[in-house]
Design a protein around this motif. Structure first.
Motif, PDB file in Angstrom:
ATOM      1  N   LYS A   1      -7.363   7.935  10.469  1.00 48.18           N
ATOM      2  CA  LYS A   1      -6.385   7.331  11.363  1.00 48.18           C
ATOM      3  C   LYS A   1      -7.062   6.360  12.320  1.00 48.18           C
ATOM      4  O   LYS A   1      -6.553   5.273  12.599  1.00 48.18           O
ATOM      5  CB  LYS A   1      -5.660   8.433  12.142  1.00 48.18           C
TER       6      LYS A   1
ATOM      7  N   ARG B   1       4.805   3.838  -6.719  1.00 52.66           N
ATOM      8  CA  ARG B   1       3.878   3.723  -5.593  1.00 52.66           C
ATOM      9  C   ARG B   1       4.621   3.800  -4.251  1.00 52.66           C
ATOM     10  O   ARG B   1       4.222   3.181  -3.280  1.00 52.66           O
ATOM     11  CB  ARG B   1       3.097   2.405  -5.690  1.00 52.66           C
TER      12      ARG B   1
ATOM     13  N   ALA C   1      -7.709   3.133  10.767  1.00 45.92           N
ATOM     14  CA  ALA C   1      -6.472   2.348  10.662  1.00 45.92           C
ATOM     15  C   ALA C   1      -6.130   1.706  12.007  1.00 45.92           C
ATOM     16  O   ALA C   1      -5.709   0.543  12.055  1.00 45.92           O
ATOM     17  CB  ALA C   1      -5.321   3.243  10.201  1.00 45.92           C
ATOM     18  N   TYR C   2      -6.356   2.441  13.098  1.00 45.71           N
ATOM     19  CA  TYR C   2      -6.118   1.881  14.433  1.00 45.71           C
ATOM     20  C   TYR C   2      -7.002   0.660  14.656  1.00 45.71           C
ATOM     21  O   TYR C   2      -6.551  -0.375  15.152  1.00 45.71           O
ATOM     22  CB  TYR C   2      -6.427   2.919  15.522  1.00 45.71           C
TER      23      TYR C   2
ATOM     24  N   PHE D   1       1.732   5.723  12.127  1.00 49.13           N
ATOM     25  CA  PHE D   1       0.607   5.737  11.204  1.00 49.13           C
ATOM     26  C   PHE D   1       0.573   6.947  10.279  1.00 49.13           C
ATOM     27  O   PHE D   1      -0.295   7.054   9.438  1.00 49.13           O
ATOM     28  CB  PHE D   1      -0.707   5.656  11.982  1.00 49.13           C
ATOM     29  N   LEU D   2       1.510   7.867  10.465  1.00 42.35           N
ATOM     30  CA  LEU D   2       1.509   9.053   9.613  1.00 42.35           C
ATOM     31  C   LEU D   2       2.931   9.385   9.179  1.00 42.35           C
ATOM     32  O   LEU D   2       3.882   9.170   9.931  1.00 42.35           O
ATOM     33  CB  LEU D   2       0.945  10.256  10.371  1.00 42.35           C
TER      34      LEU D   2
ATOM     35  N   LEU E   1      -8.633   2.563   3.222  1.00 46.46           N
ATOM     36  CA  LEU E   1      -7.999   3.708   3.872  1.00 46.46           C
ATOM     37  C   LEU E   1      -7.994   4.950   2.985  1.00 46.46           C
ATOM     38  O   LEU E   1      -7.196   5.861   3.168  1.00 46.46           O
ATOM     39  CB  LEU E   1      -6.565   3.362   4.282  1.00 46.46           C
TER      40      LEU E   1
ATOM     41  N   PRO F   1       0.828  -1.212   0.000  1.00 45.65           N
ATOM     42  CA  PRO F   1       0.000   0.000   0.000  1.00 45.65           C
ATOM     43  C   PRO F   1       0.863   1.263   0.000  1.00 45.65           C
ATOM     44  O   PRO F   1       2.024   1.237   0.407  1.00 45.65           O
ATOM     45  CB  PRO F   1      -0.794  -0.102   1.299  1.00 45.65           C
ATOM     46  N   THR F   2       0.281   2.365  -0.447  1.00 47.19           N
ATOM     47  CA  THR F   2       1.063   3.592  -0.586  1.00 47.19           C
ATOM     48  C   THR F   2       1.107   4.422   0.697  1.00 47.19           C
ATOM     49  O   THR F   2       2.050   5.172   0.897  1.00 47.19           O
ATOM     50  CB  THR F   2       0.496   4.479  -1.706  1.00 47.19           C
ATOM     51  N   SER F   3       0.094   4.301   1.548  1.00 46.38           N
ATOM     52  CA  SER F   3       0.100   5.157   2.737  1.00 46.38           C
ATOM     53  C   SER F   3       0.801   4.463   3.894  1.00 46.38           C
ATOM     54  O   SER F   3       0.881   3.242   3.951  1.00 46.38           O
ATOM     55  CB  SER F   3      -1.327   5.527   3.134  1.00 46.38           C
ATOM     56  N   ALA F   4       1.301   5.270   4.834  1.00 43.54           N
ATOM     57  CA  ALA F   4       1.985   4.715   5.997  1.00 43.54           C
ATOM     58  C   ALA F   4       1.039   3.799   6.776  1.00 43.54           C
ATOM     59  O   ALA F   4       1.427   2.706   7.206  1.00 43.54           O
ATOM     60  CB  ALA F   4       2.485   5.854   6.889  1.00 43.54           C
ATOM     61  N   GLN F   5      -0.198   4.222   6.916  1.00 41.19           N
ATOM     62  CA  GLN F   5      -1.170   3.417   7.649  1.00 41.19           C
ATOM     63  C   GLN F   5      -1.376   2.074   6.957  1.00 41.19           C
ATOM     64  O   GLN F   5      -1.420   1.027   7.606  1.00 41.19           O
ATOM     65  CB  GLN F   5      -2.502   4.176   7.713  1.00 41.19           C
TER      66      GLN F   5
ATOM     67  N   GLN G   1      -3.752  11.732   0.043  1.00 41.64           N
ATOM     68  CA  GLN G   1      -2.971  10.691  -0.609  1.00 41.64           C
ATOM     69  C   GLN G   1      -2.960  10.996  -2.108  1.00 41.64           C
ATOM     70  O   GLN G   1      -3.759  10.438  -2.862  1.00 41.64           O
ATOM     71  CB  GLN G   1      -3.583   9.328  -0.323  1.00 41.64           C
TER      72      GLN G   1
ATOM     73  N   ARG H   1       0.671   0.527   4.999  1.00 45.78           N
ATOM     74  CA  ARG H   1       1.857  -0.321   5.076  1.00 45.78           C
ATOM     75  C   ARG H   1       1.985  -1.005   6.434  1.00 45.78           C
ATOM     76  O   ARG H   1       2.450  -2.142   6.520  1.00 45.78           O
ATOM     77  CB  ARG H   1       3.113   0.510   4.757  1.00 45.78           C
ATOM     78  N   VAL H   2       1.562  -0.305   7.484  1.00 49.39           N
ATOM     79  CA  VAL H   2       1.590  -0.920   8.812  1.00 49.39           C
ATOM     80  C   VAL H   2       0.652  -2.122   8.847  1.00 49.39           C
ATOM     81  O   VAL H   2       1.019  -3.214   9.300  1.00 49.39           O
ATOM     82  CB  VAL H   2       1.209   0.115   9.896  1.00 49.39           C
TER      83      VAL H   2
ATOM     84  N   GLN I   1      -5.732  11.349   5.600  1.00 52.48           N
ATOM     85  CA  GLN I   1      -5.090  10.434   6.548  1.00 52.48           C
ATOM     86  C   GLN I   1      -5.393  10.772   7.999  1.00 52.48           C
ATOM     87  O   GLN I   1      -5.474   9.887   8.843  1.00 52.48           O
ATOM     88  CB  GLN I   1      -3.583  10.430   6.310  1.00 52.48           C
TER      89      GLN I   1
ATOM     90  N   GLY J   1      -2.459  15.879   4.619  1.00 50.72           N
ATOM     91  CA  GLY J   1      -2.730  14.478   4.911  1.00 50.72           C
ATOM     92  C   GLY J   1      -3.494  13.776   3.795  1.00 50.72           C
ATOM     93  O   GLY J   1      -4.136  12.765   4.011  1.00 50.72           O
TER      94      GLY J   1
ATOM     95  N   SER K   1       2.080  10.828  -0.257  1.00 45.57           N
ATOM     96  CA  SER K   1       1.123  10.709   0.850  1.00 45.57           C
ATOM     97  C   SER K   1       1.797  10.987   2.186  1.00 45.57           C
ATOM     98  O   SER K   1       1.210  11.600   3.071  1.00 45.57           O
ATOM     99  CB  SER K   1       0.505   9.308   0.879  1.00 45.57           C
ATOM    100  N   ASP K   2       3.047  10.531   2.328  1.00 54.10           N
ATOM    101  CA  ASP K   2       3.754  10.732   3.598  1.00 54.10           C
ATOM    102  C   ASP K   2       4.027  12.209   3.876  1.00 54.10           C
ATOM    103  O   ASP K   2       4.087  12.623   5.024  1.00 54.10           O
ATOM    104  CB  ASP K   2       5.108  10.003   3.578  1.00 54.10           C
TER     105      ASP K   2
ATOM    106  N   GLY L   1       4.708   6.135  -2.194  1.00 54.30           N
ATOM    107  CA  GLY L   1       3.903   6.778  -1.160  1.00 54.30           C
ATOM    108  C   GLY L   1       4.552   7.993  -0.530  1.00 54.30           C
ATOM    109  O   GLY L   1       4.067   8.494   0.472  1.00 54.30           O
TER     110      GLY L   1
END
Lengths: 382, 432
Positions: A336, B361, A339-340, B4-5, A328, A280-284, B374, A286-287, A332, B372, B366-367, B363
């Motif tokens: 969040k 991809r 995602a949690y 998460f962010l 997601l 996935p592209t977002s940090a959330q 994407q 990917r976690v 973001q 915030g 988005s990061d 990201g």
């Protein structure tokens, strides 16, 4: 005087995809060299030549496949190759096979990895599955018995651990009898044992991982969450199944460490799960992706017939990637919480799996060193 | 940075040293100035002078007919020569008031000076309104609007961040007269009816911080807040996040903050002390495409080509001429546009051809998105032509700061994709 139009912003950063891939390649080649060193010093130059031949055959196959595709799309093959980064797939695939693999099998696997794993999806950036993972799965499915003439190695810790110990040596005697075969924890961590070419030297892989994370070649979240979750889950398994202490080190410490140093999870965590194209592209995202992969890995290791779970956990989570991303979508900061919740649910599933595994696996308390040492060495690997 | 962010901002080399310590040039237009007949996006203005009229610095030239009240004052002494359509920094050709300069330049008071201590809140707001002060951070929104209703406001944040690379105009302008800046802060503090004023300055400008702090000895409630050197630190949302640790939905007022630019505060002080409207601007002319980068003080309406001349011209035959900073400024395809009140920089960069490759991809967009969002996901929705998804993925919250394009290693124009999504979503909303 020419005033050019350009959509804003008119400024770009220095990091390019080409630089990222070059550094990734450097890390992979370093690992390959370390592997060459091990096989050359342990088995001699014939093995070294064979290992190099494996890499060359995979690279050549990759170049041929991509060039043909470039011709079909009427593009300049050299330019196409430069931005397709096929060599990364080739090197990773080579590092995932054991030294006993035949070149023939690796060539077929490379064709599958490059053509079916990547090019048919539309090339670099479009593929759903990790191409090297696809290639490795083809070897699993079709070439389990393929062994090069005159190249034999011993049993791998992963297969031994899986076949003789159910992945659960419960007493220090059982652990000793396992460790004695492979020269102890130190040797395992330093990669001085047979297995897939590049994935045995855990310490080197982790150091390269740190280098990549600091240089932002990979996202630190993926290996940290993946390895961390596996560590925690196996620690819980150790507690629940009452594993003995080993020379004063409690079971919930040494048992997860054993998981870390055997097999390919460190390699998978640093080089494969972090593949941005298929995660996935977002940090959330990917976690969650890494957490899911960790759960599948532990489940496959402890409960499945396969000796290893890393590869299939990656391929399975690749399938979940579009779903995670859809779930997601949005801002973001707003999602969040979602995602949690998803991570928490996955955590509960992971916990349930550790309960299930520890209640249904028979811990092995004492084992005679198994006689089937040459048995399915080809199944070593991720 | 959290699990998460992503970091939601990024360091961008500022190249501030090209101009910040250099002497400030004063440029007076050779023959004519062209004052854009526009107040922000509002083009509906009434011209108050007749062709051939003699005007002085501070003569009221025009005023808005509809929308927010904004007057426009003359920036030079001379003769009004009618309207002329010219290319503007907004990429559209608009009417400009042409004023032919006379030999001698006279300044008249555009309005009566006002003692802010004794004046009422309404009088103060009226003074800013009559001075025609627009936000000088780039948006050009009338400055008085934010100070009309101040219920629930806790603080004023003075934005002296200048997070765009190359720009040092605020630094050069305020360092000329730091006490003016502090006076402006005091006036805005009174107008906002708040106890605290925070002046946000980048940590990498210690001399600026020290200069301002030395003037704040006996000023209660006004303090400097050093902020990290990242982009887009100067965006309201990021400032509120950094200084107040709060998030808001649409306007910073929801977090109890009014945010004004440092140059705006200077202009407010000028209006109260001297009765001046904004008649001249400090503009940074910088970038790797200009021979001698400088900060330049010039009357509003000076053609950019004359500023470029003052900086010894271009270094390359093929450049990007940008009205504003390199991140958010628009490239203009000729150098005939003029310096307006909200112009703070002209950036000239050597042109580099695009070398986009496939998205990997990763990201990074988005990061780093300060909203915030994407961007990669919004771009996918654009590719699919799915307007509902574009809206759901928050395209309208994009401020086009350009950071996603900046960090993209594949050199994709990510911001442009989001801009497309914004257009498509607003078009759809208009239809509905």
């Amino acid at each position: 005087m020419k005033f050019n139009f350009h959509v804003s912003p008119s400024l770009r950063g220095h990091l390019t995809t080409q630089k990222i891939m070059a550094e990734l390649t450097l890390g992979l080649l370093l690992l390959f060299c370390l592997s060459c060193y091990y096989y050359a010093t342990t088995y001699g130059s014939a093995y070294l030549l064979h290992v190099i031949l494996l890499l060359v055959s995979s690279l050549v196959t990759m170049v041929i496949c991509e060039s043909i595709f470039a011709k079909i799309y009427k593009k300049n093959p050299i330019e196409y190759l430069k931005t397709s980064f096929g060599w990364v797939t080739s090197i990773i695939l080579t590092l995932m096979v054991p030294a006993t693999m035949t070149c023939y099998a690796l060539i077929v696997a490379t064709i599958f990895a490059i053509v079916f794993g990547k090019l048919l999806f539309g090339g670099f950036g479009q593929n759903i599955f990790n191409p090297a993972g696809v290639g490795r799965a083809v070897i699993f499915a079709a070439f389990t018995g393929a062994a090069a003439n005159g190249i034999t190695t011993g049993a791998t810790p992963t297969t031994t651990l899986a076949n003789s110990f159910n992945w659960l040596p419960a007493t220090s005697e059982a652990l000793d009898s396992f460790l004695n075969q492979f020269g102890g924890f130190g040797n395992l961590a330093l990669g001085f044992y047979d297995g897939a070419l590049g994935e045995t030297f855990t310490i080197a892989i982790l150091l390269i991982g740190v280098w990549f994370a600091v240089r932002k070649i990979i996202d630190w979240r993926v290996p940290v969450v993946y390895l961390g979750s596996i560590f925690i889950m196996t620690a819980i398994v150790a507690l629940l199944s009452g594993i003995d202490a080993y020379h004063g080190i409690p079971g919930f410490i040494w048992y997860p460490c054993l998981h870390m140093v055997t097999g390919g999870i460190a390699f998978g965590a640093v080089f494969m799960l972090t593949d941005p194209v298929t995660s996935p592209t977002s940090a959330q995202g990917r976690v969650i992706f890494a957490l899911g992969a960790a759960i599948i890995t532990v489940l496959l290791r402890l409960k499945a017939n396969l000796p290893e779970g890393c590869l299939y956990s990656i391929l399975l989570m690749n399938m979940f990637t579009p779903m995670i991303e859809n779930a997601l979508d949005g801002k973001q900061l707003d999602i969040k919480k979602k995602a949690y919740v998803i991570s928490l649910c996955l955590g509960i599933i992971g916990l349930a799996i550790t309960f299930y595994a520890s209640s249904s696996i028979e811990p092995v308390t004492s084992v005679e060193p198994s006689s089937n040492t040459a048995y399915i060495t080809q199944e070593a690997g991720l | 940075m959290s699990l998460f962010l992503g970091p939601m901002h990024h360091f961008i080399p500022g190249h501030k040293d090209l101009t910040d310590k250099k002497e400030i040039l004063h440029v007076s237009p050779s023959k004519e100035v062209y004052i854009p007949l526009a107040a922000g996006a509002n083009m509906d203005l009434e011209v108050l002078v007749q062709e051939g009229d003699k005007v002085e610095i501070g003569t009221k030239l025009a005023v808005t007919r509809s929308g927010f009240y904004v007057p426009i004052y003359s920036s030079v002494s001379g003769f009004y020569r009618g309207l002329k359509k010219r290319m503007s920094a907004s990429l559209k050709p608009i009417d400009h008031m042409v004023i032919e300069l006379s030999e001698v330049q006279n300044k008249i008071q555009a309005l009566k000076p006002l003692d802010y201590v004794s004046a009422s809140h309404e009088e103060c707001v009226e003074q800013v309104k009559q001075a025609g002060i627009v936000g000088l951070g780039g948006a050009g929104f009338p400055a008085y609007i934010k100070y009309q209703k101040t219920d629930g406001m806790d603080c004023v944040i003075i934005n002296a961040v200048e997070c765009e690379p190359y720009i040092t105009a605020d630094y050069a302008h305020t360092m000329q007269n730091v006490s003016r800046l502090v006076l402006g802060c005091e006036i805005l503090k009174k107008m906002a009816n708040v106890a605290n004023v925070y002046i946000a300055i980048k940590k990498t400008h210690p001399d600026w911080i020290q200069a301002v702090e030395s003037q704040l000895q006996s000023k209660d409630g006004i303090s400097v807040r050093p902020v990290p050197d990242v982009y887009p630190m100067g965006w309201e949302r990021v400032l509120v996040r950094e200084i107040l640790h709060k998030e808001y939905d649409r306007l910073p007022g929801e977090a109890g903050a009014i945010i004004s630019n440092a140059s705006t505060a200077m202009a407010v002080a000028d209006a109260f002390e001297d009765g001046d409207a904004i008649y001249q601007k400090t503009v940074t002319v910088s970038g790797d495409g200009i021979k001698e980068p400088h900060n330049i003080v010039c009357p509003v309406g000076t053609p950019v080509s004359e500023l470029i001349e003052a900086c010894q011209g271009y270094t390359s035959d093929s450049v990007r001429l940008i009205a504003g900073g390199p991140m958010m400024g628009k490239t203009i395809v000729n150098d005939q546009f003029v310096v307006d009140r909200a112009t703070n920089a002209i950036t000239v960069l050597k042109h580099v051809p695009d070398d986009e490759i496939a998205c990997l991809r990763c990201g990074r967009c988005s990061d780093h998105c300060p909203s915030g969002l994407q961007p990669v996901r919004i771009a996918m929705a654009v590719k699919m032509g799915n307007a509902d998804e574009m809206e759901k993925r928050g395209a309208l919250s994009c401020i086009e700061c350009g950071l996603c394009t900046y960090v993209c290693p594949s050199h994709i124009d990510v911001t442009e994709n989001v801009r497309k999504a914004k257009r498509i979503v607003s078009l759809k909303k208009k239809k509905a």
